[in-house]
Design a protein around this motif. Structure first.
Motif, PDB file in Angstrom:
ATOM      1  N   GLN A   7       0.839  -1.199   0.000  1.00  0.00           N
ATOM      2  CA  GLN A   7       0.000   0.000   0.000  1.00  0.00           C
ATOM      3  C   GLN A   7       0.866   1.238   0.000  1.00  0.00           C
ATOM      4  N   GLN A   8       0.451   2.228  -0.752  1.00  0.00           N
ATOM      5  CA  GLN A   8       1.090   3.533  -0.702  1.00  0.00           C
ATOM      6  C   GLN A   8       0.444   4.327   0.420  1.00  0.00           C
ATOM      7  N   VAL A   9       1.259   4.980   1.229  1.00  0.00           N
ATOM      8  CA  VAL A   9       0.756   5.758   2.354  1.00  0.00           C
ATOM      9  C   VAL A   9       1.319   7.171   2.251  1.00  0.00           C
ATOM     10  N   SER A  10       0.465   8.158   2.438  1.00  0.00           N
ATOM     11  CA  SER A  10       0.883   9.560   2.433  1.00  0.00           C
ATOM     12  C   SER A  10       1.084  10.016   3.875  1.00  0.00           C
ATOM     13  N   ILE A  11       2.336  10.257   4.258  1.00  0.00           N
ATOM     14  CA  ILE A  11       2.611  10.730   5.607  1.00  0.00           C
ATOM     15  C   ILE A  11       1.981  12.105   5.834  1.00  0.00           C
ATOM     16  N   PRO A  12       2.076  13.057   4.872  1.00  0.00           N
ATOM     17  CA  PRO A  12       1.388  14.341   5.104  1.00  0.00           C
ATOM     18  C   PRO A  12      -0.117  14.178   5.339  1.00  0.00           C
ATOM     19  N   ASP A  13      -0.758  13.231   4.653  1.00  0.00           N
ATOM     20  CA  ASP A  13      -2.192  13.007   4.889  1.00  0.00           C
ATOM     21  C   ASP A  13      -2.435  12.468   6.293  1.00  0.00           C
ATOM     22  N   VAL A  27       1.686   3.948  10.398  1.00  0.00           N
ATOM     23  CA  VAL A  27       2.015   4.128   8.986  1.00  0.00           C
ATOM     24  C   VAL A  27       2.129   2.770   8.304  1.00  0.00           C
ATOM     25  N   TRP A  58      10.318  14.530  11.345  1.00  0.00           N
ATOM     26  CA  TRP A  58       9.757  14.775  10.016  1.00  0.00           C
ATOM     27  C   TRP A  58       9.749  16.271   9.708  1.00  0.00           C
TER      28      TRP A  58
END
Length: 111
Positions: A7-13, A27, A58
């Motif tokens: 899965q792709q995960v967006s840390i900013p999201d 995450v 971050w």
């Protein structure tokens, strides 16, 4: 969280979804570790873990205060591993975010 497909995960999201200071979101699971993102603002209580804990800053600035040892200052991209059994607390004067790499069973407020 058991991950069966990549899965792709967006840390900013994930950061945008954090409700406030010292709240965490998972995450990913990687081998025997979990990666979590957390907001840091203010002083977290002193605590320790029975396992190592890695902080990766971050954004912002985070100070890792260590019991009876000099503090560690982290800026974006800096990392620090807190050895098991070392009393510590993260502190941030302004809102900052960190990635934590630790065992899935690690308790946020320590042992």
């Amino acid at each position: 969280m058991t991950q069966t497909t990549p899965q792709q995960v967006s840390i900013p999201d994930l950061i945008a979804e954090l409700p406030g200071p010292f709240q965490q979101r998972q995450v990913a699971l990687v081998n025997d570790a979990v990666v979590r993102v957390a907001q840091v603002h203010g002083e977290f209580p002193w605590h320790y873990h029975d396992e190592d804990e890695m902080f990766l800053c971050w954004d912002g600035t985070v100070r890792i205060e260590l019991w009876e040892q000099p503090s560690i200052q982290l800026g974006p991209g800096d990392t620090f591993v807190i050895p098991r059994g070392v009393r510590h607390r993260p502190v941030a004067d302004e809102v900052a975010h960190v990635l934590l790499i630790e065992r899935p069973e690690t308790k946020q407020y320590g042992n």
